[in-house]
Every structure is written in C-alpha cells, then in structure tokens.
Design an enzyme around this catalytic site. Structure first.
Site: not given
Ligand code: ACO
Ligand code: HSE
Length: 361
Positions: A140, A294, A323-324
């Site tokens: 991205s 995406d 995209h994710d």
């Molecule tokens: C500095 C750093 O930390 S960098 C590394 C971290 N940053 C990143 O990973 C970038 C962004 N991350 C993401 O986009 C995601 O975590 C991904 C793509 C890696 C994985 O996503 P998924 O496992 O599919 O997570 P999903 O979207 O289902 O759930 C996200 C949260 O929503 C919560 N959730 C899911 N459905 C619901 C709902 N209906 N109502 C309320 N909360 C919900 C989950 O419990 C989870 O909670 P948490 O973050 O408190 O554990």
């Molecule tokens: N989920 C990703 C999206 C950006 O491509 C991030 O937060 O970095």
C-alpha cells in the site's frame, strides 16, 4: 549460529532536510529495524516498506513473510524496515521534538511528500553503506514508496514487489483521504492544534477508511446478523465504532493527517515527463500483487496502469478482505513472492522481458 532478535535503531542525521514543497526539518530522525547480517558482498539486503499506519518492525505485521524459514528470512537476508517520515512510531513527525524549539513540532511539521520520504531513506541507506538492494517490498503506502524509490534510483533494486498499490495515487484514493482529513478537521480538538488532540475526528476518519480497506463482501461475511438489529444496534455499526476508537489508542491525529497527505503526493511522473518515462530505466524484476475486492486500489485499475511499467508481472490474490488483504493474506502473498523469487534465481534474464499476466491463486 543462533539468530539474534530484530534490532531497533534510530538514525539521527544532523543535516537539515529541505522538503519538496518548502519547509525544512532541522535534523532527520528515522526509527528502523534490522534483522540478520549484511553479507560481505552486500548482496542480501531486503528493504521492507510499511503500510500507512504500521511501524518499523515487519515481523509484527507481516509475520507470514518475514522470519526464519520465510521468504524474507533473516537467516539469509539482511532485513531493513524504516518508519516513514511523518509517522508517530519514532521517525521525525508531528509528535517528535523540534530541536529548534525543544517542543513538539505539531502543526509546525512541514508538509511532506513521498519524495521527502525517499530522500530520508536514501540518507539511511548511505549511512548503512548499502549500494544495492536484493529485494524491495512494500504494501500500500509502502508500495508507493517503493515505486517512487525505483523511479528515483532505477538501478538500486534487483527485485521489487509492490503489494496493493498503483503506479500513482488515484483521484478516488485522494477523495477518500481528503474526506478523512475533513473528519479530522471537524473535531474541535484537532482544529485547536493541541498536540494529540482530535481523537474523535481520528476515530471517524479510521472508520471511514475501513470502508476502503475492506469490501462489501467482507462486511457481509463478518458483520451480518441473523435477526433484525434495529433496537439492539447493528454489528457493522458497532464494528465501525470499535475500529475507529481502537485506532486512537495507537495513532496520532496530526501524524495521520500528515501521512495521508504524503500518500496523496504519490506521483512518480511529477517533474518527469510521464509515468512510463519515470519507470523506463528500472532494472528490477518487478512483481505487483493486487487483491481481489480491493476497493482502494482495484486490481483492474492496477492492471491497466501497468501499461506504463512494461515487463512487470501482476498476480491477483483471491480475497474477500479487499485492500486489508495486504496484511490479512500474508500467507498467500508469501507464496506468490516465493515463486517469484525462485523464478528469478532460475531464470536470470534481463528485466526487459515483457510479461504482464494476471492470474488468481
Ligand atoms: C504499530 C502497530 O501496531 S503496526 C501493526 C498493527 N497494525 C495493523 O495491523 C494495521 C491494521 N490492522 C488491521 O487492519 C487488522 O488487524 C488485520 C487486517 C491485520 C486483521 O483484521 P481481522 O483479524 O480481520 O480483524 P477484524 O476486522 O475482524 O477485527 C478488528 C477488531 O474489531 C473487533 N470487532 C469485530 N467485529 C466487531 C463488532 N461487530 N463490534 C465490535 N467490535 C468488533 C474485533 O474483536 C477486533 O477487536 P480488537 O482489535 O480489539 O482485537
Ligand atoms: N490497514 C492498513 C491500511 C493501509 O493500507 C494500515 O492501517 O496501515
């Protein structure tokens, strides 16, 4: 030999950095991680570039790609990942201290472009004595960085892998980012300019962004409900609020504003005659990985723009995430990357071979 853990460092360059759009950083600080040993011939460098809100430790967010036994293996490779300029994870950004005033930059942090990010990375590269990069890979925003870097230094990379990114920022992506900035600016806290203020706006911006990071199918799969939820509240609604609020625990509003502006600056053709011209001298074997569904960088748009990047290979990964998938489908990305790297070792041909293909795995 036992493999040491990833090492965190900070590169401090006392020379000012003149920004492309004006403004200056008195000093440059880049937080970066290294993992593995630089080979005596310098031929094993893998430079990983992170998505918008990730940090300088790729093992934390790309564990399927980076680690012992993985395609990017610190037992064989010297892995580097630097936090983007403008971020809030250790590199110079709105939350870091301006050495001229001794206080946080805040609004005084200059408007930065992807070119400034690459100038910063180039300084780090020179500081580390690296003169070639075996593999550059970015997802991205990280993929955008890699493209700009290849346009700037076309002979630097031997192989490149751009995941979930297009050759330049699209009007649709700018519109999404601008709408997020509008949400931020509508928060009176953010408008006040106080450091760290604007978390309600940031939550709204992130919730909005999720609509482009996921897909209608992903919401149907994960957030459907069996019964009518008018009274109790919809799952998708509670999800939006959760992901928005959660994000405010780990990211700074002004850094987010700054990075989305940097993302919107992505245009390797700026100051060059065209995109085709910008990439004409790129020597790297280049793989693009697109993600089905995406909404931010649709595979069909990436495929169309690769007319300006002759010889690149395109693989589209099946994904209901959209995209994710750049983060959620690390295993599939790793498999596609492994095949690409193997092929390049077997077929040592000049990169001018014309091969733009699209397939699903
Ligand atoms: C500095 C750093 O930390 S960098 C590394 C971290 N940053 C990143 O990973 C970038 C962004 N991350 C993401 O986009 C995601 O975590 C991904 C793509 C890696 C994985 O996503 P998924 O496992 O599919 O997570 P999903 O979207 O289902 O759930 C996200 C949260 O929503 C919560 N959730 C899911 N459905 C619901 C709902 N209906 N109502 C309320 N909360 C919900 C989950 O419990 C989870 O909670 P948490 O973050 O408190 O554990
Ligand atoms: N989920 C990703 C999206 C950006 O491509 C991030 O937060 O970095």
């Amino acid at each position: 030999m036992t493999l040491a853990a990833p090492q965190s460092h900070t590169f401090v360059d006392p020379h000012p950095l003149e920004c492309e759009l004006g403004g200056e950083l008195p000093i440059l600080e880049l937080a970066y991680t290294t993992w593995g040993q630089l080979a005596p011939d310098g031929g094993n460098v893998v430079w990983v570039m992170h998505p918008l809100t990730c940090n300088a430790n790729p093992q934390a967010w790309w564990p399927a790609l980076v680690g012992p036994g993985r395609s990017i293996d610190p037992q064989r490779h010297f892995v580097i990942c630097a936090n983007s300029l403008g971020s809030c994870y250790g590199s110079s950004g709105p939350t870091s201290t301006n050495p001229r005033t001794g206080t946080q930059y805040g609004r005084e942090f200059p408007l930065i472009t992807l070119r400034d990010v690459i100038v910063a990375f180039e300084r780090l590269r020179e500081h580390l004595g690296i003169d070639r990069i075996h593999l550059g890979i970015g997802g991205s925003y990280g993929g955008q960085q890699l493209l700009e870097w290849m346009a700037t230094r076309p002979a630097l990379f031997e192989q490149a892998c751009v995941v979930g990114a297009d050759l330049r920022q699209t009007p649709w992506a700018v519109a999404l980012n601008e709408t997020q900035r509008m949400a931020l600016e509508a928060d009176p806290g953010f408008a006040s300019g106080r450091a760290g203020a604007g978390t309600r706006g940031l939550a709204a911006a992130r919730a909005l962004a999720m609509l482009s990071y996921r897909s209608p199918r992903a919401y149907r799969v994960k957030q459907s409900e069996a019964d009518d939820a008018v009274a109790a509240g919809h799952r998708a609604a509670s999800y939006q609020r959760h992901v928005g609020n959660r994000f405010t625990e780990r990211f700074d509003p002004l850094a987010y504003w700054t990075l989305t502006r940097a993302m919107d600056s992505h245009n390797p053709a700026r100051g060059r005659s065209s995109l085709r011209e910008a990439f004409a001298a790129v020597a790297a074997h280049t793989l693009f990985i697109a993600l089905e569904d995406d909404q931010l960088f649709p595979p069909a748009e990436i495929a169309a723009s690769l007319a300006d990047f002759p010889g690149a290979e395109l693989v589209t990964i099946a994904s209901e995430y959209g995209h994710d998938g750049i983060l959620a489908h690390g295993d599939e990305i790793a498999r596609v990357l492994a095949r690409f790297l193997e092929r390049n070792e077997l077929v040592s041909r000049p990169p001018s071979w014309s091969r733009t293909a699209s397939c699903r795995v």
